[in-house]
Design an enzyme around this catalytic site. Structure first.
Site, PDB file in Angstrom:
ATOM      1  N   TYR A 135     -27.896 -24.654   7.621  1.00 55.35           N
ATOM      2  CA  TYR A 135     -27.428 -24.597   6.225  1.00 55.35           C
ATOM      3  C   TYR A 135     -28.557 -24.842   5.217  1.00 55.35           C
ATOM      4  CZ  TYR A 135     -26.798 -29.716   6.698  1.00 55.35           C
ATOM      5  OH  TYR A 135     -26.983 -31.060   6.925  1.00 55.35           O
ATOM      6  N   PRO A 172     -31.717 -26.027  13.991  1.00 58.37           N
ATOM      7  CA  PRO A 172     -30.729 -26.140  15.074  1.00 58.37           C
ATOM      8  C   PRO A 172     -29.307 -25.960  14.550  1.00 58.37           C
ATOM      9  CG  PRO A 172     -32.015 -28.185  14.804  1.00 58.37           C
ATOM     10  CD  PRO A 172     -32.259 -27.339  13.604  1.00 58.37           C
TER      11      PRO A 172
END
Ligand SMILES: CCCCC/C=C\CC/C=C/C=C/C(=O)SCCNC(=O)CCNC(=O)[C@H](O)C(C)(C)COP(=O)(O)OP(=O)(O)OC[C@H]1O[C@@H](n2cnc3c(N)ncnc32)[C@H](O)[C@@H]1OP(=O)(O)O
Ligand code: NDP
Length: 333
Positions: free
Chosen positions: A197, A238
């Site tokens: 994000y 990740p």
């Protein structure tokens, strides 16, 4: 006419949705048509990927290396021959991890206390590292802080705490080591751990999203500027990997985990060992031509969330026949 079309489309949507839901619950419980079964196609491999000795005679600093993903990266680098230094606030946690890893690998792991929010503490930590091992060849900026919180509930200090750890902390460590490495004419590989994000932004983790985006800008900028000094800068984003630190602060009740796995095309969470192998590769000389790279490592979660039509995965073949017939019947615009 319009009403008839809307009515028919509405009925079809209902039929599609209710039969998809029935099928989902028959196969996998209440939600998630695809969770679980396809994970069998993507088994995680846990052993170190690079040849043994790939990091012989190399020093690696891993911030936040006492727990979670940082600990896994330390274990893999140590197994591959590196002398590691792990740094964070909790010295007892660092010392326990350092002893456990070095007793397994036979390679020294040093524990150094450091709060990355404090530039003076970072400078003293680097003094200690120079005395222990010399300047590192590998720097992994992995330390972070985060919690889910509606933005209207954030205090100025909550904002400052997260941005200080994530953005300022990464900058202080990177600049302090970068300057000393440049002075000593020594090259190094810098790696930052961000998150998917950082690219899209995300509600409810706004300080983390903003700070991680800043880290990505910092690393891409330095990749361009400091190549001339022998430095490489890369980023791993990740997706979800179970650690106590992350999951206790992002999903404290465990209520969101199943929905999250359902939207991951590979049908499972990542594992610490998998990201440790990727971090080791990026930090190794096998990747000496890699700089300025942003590597998304998320089992496909990002693209799954992004594509507007991806929910159509739950449409059955029979429903597709119906939909196709409707579409083919349409003439003109
Ligand atoms: C569906 C989701 C499932 C899971 C998803 C998994 C993966 C998806 C992508 C994940 C990305 C993950 C990114 C990460 O970074 S995970 C790393 C998580 N690890 C940590 O956070 C470890 C370190 N954290 C800490 O030490 C603390 O949590 C800290 C960040 C709060 C810092 O501690 P400290 O310095 O002691 O700070 P405090 O004094 O406690 O607090 C400072 C300030 O913040 C306010 N605050 C603290 N907690 C909250 C909260 N939960 N909500 C709102 N505000 C909070 C606190 O009140 C202070 O502000 P004041 O104004 O009161 O002074
Ligand atoms: N697990 C996941 O699903 C995901 C994780 N990430 C990222 O991976 C990285 C590791 O997270 P994860 O292992 O899950 O979580 P952890 O909570 O286990 O790791 C965070 C580490 O940061 C250290 N740290 C926190 N604040 C400071 C500080 N002020 N100074 C120095 N060190 C500090 C902590 O040690 P201490 O408390 O001793 O200071 C801890 O070891 C983070 O960058 C995170 O953003 C990104 C996406 C997904």
């Amino acid at each position: 006419m319009a009403a008839r079309v809307v009515g028919r489309a509405g009925r079809l949507a209902l039929v599609v949705r209710s039969s998809a839901v029935r099928l989902q619950s028959r196969l996998h419980g209440s939600t998630g048509l695809r969770s679980g079964s396809q994970a069998n196609f993507f088994p995680p491999l846990e052993d170190a990927m690079l040849p043994s000795g790939s990091f012989n005679n190399r020093m690696a600093l891993i911030t936040g290396g006492g727990t979670g993903l940082g600990r896994a990266m330390t274990a893999t680098l140590s197994q591959l021959g590196a002398q590691c230094i792990i740094a964070s606030r909790k010295l007892d946690v660092l010392q326990r991890t350092a002893e456990e890893i070095s007793s397994q690998t036979g390679n020294k792991v040093h524990a150094v206390q450091c709060d990355v929010r404090d530039p003076q503490a970072v400078s003293q930590c680097v003094d200690q590292i120079e005395a222990l091992t010399g300047l590192p060849d590998v720097i992994i900026n992995n330390a972070a802080g985060n919690f889910v919180c509606p933005s209207e509930r954030l205090s100025p200090n909550a904002w400052k705490t997260i941005t200080d750890i994530v953005l300022n902390g990464t900058a202080f460590v990177t600049l302090e080591l970068g300057k000393r490495l440049i002075q000593n004419q020594k090259g190094a590989s810098f790696l930052a751990i961000t998150t998917i994000y950082a690219e899209s932004g995300s509600g409810f983790v706004v300080p983390s999203a903003s700070a991680k985006a800043g880290v990505e800008a910092l690393y891409k900028s330095l990749a361009a500027e400091w190549g001339r000094y022998g430095h490489r800068f890369n980023i791993i984003q990740p997706g979800p990997i179970r650690t106590k630190g992350a999951f206790s602060r992002l999903d404290p009740t465990g209520a969101f985990e199943k929905a999250m796995i359902d939207r991951i095309p590979t049908g499972r969470l990542g594992t610490p060992a998998e990201i440790a192998n990727l971090a080791a590769y990026v930090s190794s000389n096998y990747a000496s031509w890699m700089s300025g790279a942003v590597i998304r490592f998320d089992g496909g979660e990002y693209v799954s969330l992004a594509g507007e039509f991806n929910e159509l995965r739950s449409v059955t073949p029979d429903q597709w026949k119906l939909l196709e017939a409707m579409i083919r019947k349409t003439k003109g615009s």
